[in-house]
Design an enzyme around this catalytic site. Structure first.
Site, mmCIF file in Angstrom:
data_model
loop_
_atom_site.group_PDB
_atom_site.id
_atom_site.type_symbol
_atom_site.label_atom_id
_atom_site.label_comp_id
_atom_site.label_asym_id
_atom_site.label_seq_id
_atom_site.Cartn_x
_atom_site.Cartn_y
_atom_site.Cartn_z
ATOM 1 C CD1 TRP A 10 95.654 68.055 155.153
ATOM 2 C CD2 TRP A 10 96.075 68.980 157.152
ATOM 3 N NE1 TRP A 10 94.488 68.623 155.603
ATOM 4 C CE2 TRP A 10 94.714 69.195 156.833
ATOM 5 C CE3 TRP A 10 96.558 69.473 158.373
ATOM 6 C CZ2 TRP A 10 93.839 69.880 157.688
ATOM 7 C CZ3 TRP A 10 95.693 70.149 159.223
ATOM 8 C CH2 TRP A 10 94.352 70.352 158.882
ATOM 9 C CE LYS A 11 101.082 64.039 149.667
ATOM 10 N NZ LYS A 11 101.605 63.876 148.318
ATOM 11 C CG HIS A 96 101.526 58.350 150.631
ATOM 12 N ND1 HIS A 96 102.569 58.901 149.927
ATOM 13 C CD2 HIS A 96 100.401 58.996 150.233
ATOM 14 C CE1 HIS A 96 102.088 59.849 149.134
ATOM 15 N NE2 HIS A 96 100.773 59.928 149.305
ATOM 16 C CD GLU A 98 104.541 61.920 149.105
ATOM 17 O OE1 GLU A 98 104.198 62.201 150.272
ATOM 18 O OE2 GLU A 98 104.019 62.458 148.102
ATOM 19 C CD GLU A 168 97.432 58.571 146.943
ATOM 20 O OE1 GLU A 168 96.865 59.663 146.973
ATOM 21 O OE2 GLU A 168 98.413 58.290 147.646
ATOM 22 N N GLY A 174 101.278 64.820 143.091
ATOM 23 C CA GLY A 174 102.001 66.087 143.224
ATOM 24 C C GLY A 174 102.549 66.616 141.915
ATOM 25 N N GLY A 233 96.180 65.509 148.270
ATOM 26 C CA GLY A 233 97.361 66.098 148.894
ATOM 27 C C GLY A 233 97.342 67.607 148.782
ATOM 28 N N GLY A 234 97.958 68.121 147.726
ATOM 29 C CA GLY A 234 98.108 69.574 147.564
ATOM 30 C C GLY A 234 96.818 70.353 147.726
HETATM 31 P P1 PGA Z 1 98.446 65.180 145.453
HETATM 32 O O1 PGA Z 1 98.821 64.060 146.540
HETATM 33 O O2 PGA Z 1 96.959 65.382 145.538
HETATM 34 O O3 PGA Z 1 99.218 66.386 145.876
HETATM 35 O O4 PGA Z 1 98.862 64.654 144.132
HETATM 36 C C1 PGA Z 1 97.990 62.947 146.747
HETATM 37 C C2 PGA Z 1 98.626 62.032 147.763
HETATM 38 O O5 PGA Z 1 99.838 61.874 147.767
HETATM 39 O O6 PGA Z 1 97.916 61.443 148.604
#
Ligand code: PGA
Length: 253
Positions: A10-11, A96, A98, A168, A174, A233-234
């Site tokens: 969910w970030k 991750h 990020e 990933e 994203g 994610g999204g």
């Molecule tokens: P995303 O993110 O599905 O929004 O591309 C995946 C993630 O960062 O785990």
């Protein structure tokens, strides 16, 4: 046997009410273990407890998005393995992209986190993936090799079985630009070979795909022989989308 896992990252999204509502919608469908599919949600730290309460008794598991490697003590702002377990977490995401790119986490830091989480009994979702420039310059394999080596270094054979790898590609996260099923499968096969060389437990280590997975593309990605689930994610923030990915997972599992 490799687990088949559909995981929602969910970030830094949702508030308490929206997060609990989302969890409730997933728990209502995943009331019992779906045919061979494990479901995981990783909400922000402040919502671990209320989300955990909401999914309690269902087949949805709870995980955190990060952890610190030290035992409880004077580390302002950090969260210890013990605390995550105390909140009901079974899983933790580590490394991750990020956190690597924005928070400056190195392979060395990630390795310390992996080791601490495994020692504390959590299942680790170790995230790896190349940048677009690295892919374009033919460095994908080398980058993944370094990140896998960083993640797995110093891990015992028994502990390795409690790691799930999430591939990933950073350029797909994203962006709406997902890897094609063939591109993803090709890298997953490379990772599978790396795991085989590194541990005798490789047949127990799942490899998830992450990066713009959604309700429309999930079935094709999840049908690939070396893709054992998804890190989403999204699309994990919208119950109907995540439920559709879970359903696609139960066909492929
Ligand atoms: P995303 O993110 O599905 O929004 O591309 C995946 C993630 O960062 O785990």
């Amino acid at each position: 046997m490799r687990r088949f896992l559909i995981a929602g990252n969910w970030k830094m999204n949702t508030l308490r009410q929206s997060g609990v509502a989302l969890a409730g919608e997933l728990a209502a469908v995943a009331a019992h273990e779906e045919a061979g599919v494990e479901v995981l949600v990783c909400p922000p730290y402040p919502y671990l407890l209320p989300v955990g309460e909401r999914i309690g008794g269902s087949a949805v598991q709870l995980g955190a998005q990060d952890v610190y490697f030290e035992s409880p003590g004077a580390f302002t702002g950090e969260i210890a393995v013990e605390m995550l377990k105390d909140c009901g977490c079974r899983y933790v995401l580590i490394g991750h992209s990020e956190r690597r790119a924005i928070l400056g986490e190195t392979d060395a830091v990630i390795n310390r986190k992996v080791r601490a989480a495994l020692a504390g009994g959590l299942t680790v979702v170790l995230c790896v993936g190349e940048l677009l420039a690295e892919r374009q310059s033919g460095q994908t394999e080398e980058v993944l090799d370094r990140q896998m080596e960083g993640g797995f270094s110093g891990i015992s054979e028994a502990e390795a079985a409690s790691i799930v790898v999430a591939y990933e590609p950073v350029w797909a996260i994203g962006t709406g630009r997902t890897a094609s099923p063939e591109q993803a499968q090709e890298v997953h096969a490379v990772l599978r070979a790396q795991l085989k060389a590194a541990t005798s437990h490789s047949d127990r280590i799942s490899i998830l795909y992450g990066g713009s997975m959604n309700a429309a593309n999930a079935a094709q990605l999840l049908a690939q022989p070396d893709i054992d689930g998804g890190l989403i994610g999204g699309a994990a923030l919208k119950a109907p989308d995540f439920l559709a990915i879970m359903a696609a997972g139960s066909v492929s599992a």
